[in-house]
Scaffold this motif. Structure first.
Motif, short mmCIF file in Angstrom:
data_model
loop_
_atom_site.label_atom_id
_atom_site.label_comp_id
_atom_site.label_asym_id
_atom_site.label_seq_id
_atom_site.Cartn_x
_atom_site.Cartn_y
_atom_site.Cartn_z
N ARG A 45 0.85 -1.19 0.00
CA ARG A 45 0.00 0.00 0.00
C ARG A 45 0.88 1.24 0.00
O ARG A 45 2.09 1.16 0.22
N TYR A 46 0.26 2.38 -0.20
CA TYR A 46 1.02 3.62 -0.29
C TYR A 46 1.73 3.96 1.02
O TYR A 46 2.75 4.65 1.04
N ASP A 47 1.19 3.45 2.17
CA ASP A 47 1.77 3.83 3.46
C ASP A 47 2.56 2.70 4.12
O ASP A 47 3.61 2.94 4.70
N ILE A 48 2.06 1.47 4.04
CA ILE A 48 2.78 0.35 4.66
C ILE A 48 2.76 -0.88 3.76
O ILE A 48 1.91 -1.01 2.86
N ILE A 49 3.71 -1.76 4.02
CA ILE A 49 3.74 -3.07 3.38
C ILE A 49 3.53 -4.10 4.49
O ILE A 49 4.24 -4.08 5.50
N SER A 50 2.56 -4.98 4.31
CA SER A 50 2.21 -5.94 5.36
C SER A 50 2.12 -7.35 4.78
O SER A 50 2.05 -7.52 3.55
N ASP A 51 2.11 -8.35 5.67
CA ASP A 51 1.86 -9.71 5.20
C ASP A 51 0.35 -9.91 5.11
O ASP A 51 -0.45 -9.02 5.46
N LEU A 52 -0.08 -11.07 4.64
CA LEU A 52 -1.51 -11.29 4.43
C LEU A 52 -2.28 -11.50 5.73
O LEU A 52 -3.51 -11.53 5.73
N LYS A 53 -1.56 -11.63 6.83
CA LYS A 53 -2.22 -11.73 8.14
C LYS A 53 -2.46 -10.35 8.74
O LYS A 53 -3.06 -10.24 9.81
N GLY A 54 -1.96 -9.32 8.06
CA GLY A 54 -2.15 -7.96 8.53
C GLY A 54 -0.99 -7.40 9.32
O GLY A 54 -1.04 -6.25 9.76
#
Length: 354
Positions: free
Chosen positions: A268-277
């Protein structure tokens, strides 16, 4: 006079190498016009090999590079006359533009020559151009099939679907994980949308337009007959345990299987996360293309590739390289890159623990 021309050609050939052969045609013409003044009785091939050996190694040079492709020996390919396409598995596809032959090189092993259209080249996407409407189907035909106007995902023997739309799809490097953003049903199908567009062009009066609006409303209601409103909303489908299927977790996000070794992340434009959030890192703010972003296994650093330069998050810069990709060897993950070595007249590879 000969000395000044020699210096000019040395500089010009050096620039041609860094530009990956983009000016090779012009270089070849210059060389043809002046080689008699420079070489005398010396053979052009001998002079060319001598020039390459005296050129400095690029700034990205490492102490023990791995051989990827020897351009001398039996191959005898001029680096300024080749085009290189990167493979997803760390291989490279090399096209010799002088005779249109292709070679595939990986881990020091070279296969070929191949001609365009050979099945061996299919994974490099050079033989055909996919229909934009079915780009995902064309790219992932190993996993996605279409029956009528619906798509089905088949992964490791399990079927998912059918779906009216697969807007995103990606697979992990080891091909044991997948994730997709799908929509089960559409209120307005492609056929209905086309019909609406064509009939709307014919409606001239307000009465005709109103009649069409009522007709299409009835058709849309019919499409929803027995279907829930939720089935028209995009959802996350994956075989990764514990993935967060809440729509707010993936809205305006891109599924990426290239950011981290053998994992699928949400960009995303603000953070990068795993699929678990779980947050992985803050999204870099310097306009890095997510296709050229690499995050370390422990999430403490990242690297980005742009126009021949690999920049690490600690501001280290390595230039004059290409084909940045993931490698796993002896149980360790590395960020690898390739460069042309004039000293060896070869394409070689370096690895950074990542």
């Amino acid at each position: 006079m000969k000395k000044s021309i020699s210096i000019f050609l040395f500089i010009f050939f050096g620039f041609g190498v860094l530009a990956h052969g983009q000016i090779s045609k012009f270089v070849k013409n210059v060389k043809t016009n002046v080689e008699k003044d420079i070489l005398g009785d010396k053979k052009p091939e001998q002079d060319q090999n001598s020039s390459k050996k005296t050129m400095p190694e690029p700034s990205c040079e490492c102490t023990q590079p791995e051989l990827i492709l020897d351009l001398g020996g039996k191959l005898k390919v001029d680096y300024s006359e080749i085009s290189i396409t990167n493979g997803e598995d760390g291989s490279i596809l090399v096209q010799d533009r002088t005779n249109q032959n292709y070679y595939i090189a990986k881990d020091g092993v070279t296969k070929g020559p191949f001609l365009k259209g050979d099945p061996a080249l299919s994974s490099y996407n050079i033989n055909s151009v996919e229909d934009n409407d079915d780009a995902i189907l064309g790219k992932y035909k190993e996993y996605i099939s279409k029956n009528g106007d619906k798509y089905t995902i088949t992964f490791q023997g399990k079927k998912y679907g059918p779906y009216a739309v697969i807007s995103q799809f990606t697979v992990s490097r080891s091909k044991d994980k997948f994730a997709a953003i799908v929509t089960e049903n559409l209120v307005v199908t492609q056929d209905l949308a086309k019909s609406m567009e064509e009939e709307s062009k014919k409606a001239k009066t307000q009465e005709e337009q109103m009649a069409l609006a009522m007709k299409f409303a009835q058709q849309m209601n019919a499409n929803m007959n027995g279907k829930s409103q939720a089935s028209t909303m995009p959802v996350l489908i994956t075989n990764i345990p514990g993935a967060n299927s809440d729509q707010t977790s993936f809205i305006s996000a891109q599924l990426k299987g290239n950011l981290k070794f053998d994992d699928i992340l949400l960009y995303r434009y603000d953070i990068i996360s795993d699929l678990k959030g779980k947050k992985v890192i803050d999204t870099p703010k310097d306009g890095i293309d997510p296709e050229n972003l690499f995050i370390s296994s422990d999430n403490t650093k990242y690297g980005s590739y742009n126009f021949g330069t690999l920049t690490l998050s600690d501001k280290t810069k390595l230039s004059d390289l290409f084909n940045v990709h993931w490698v796993k060897a002896d149980g360790k993950v590395y960020l690898a890159y390739m460069y042309y070595s004039p000293k060896r007249n070869s394409i070689v590879q370096c690895k950074i623990p990542f």
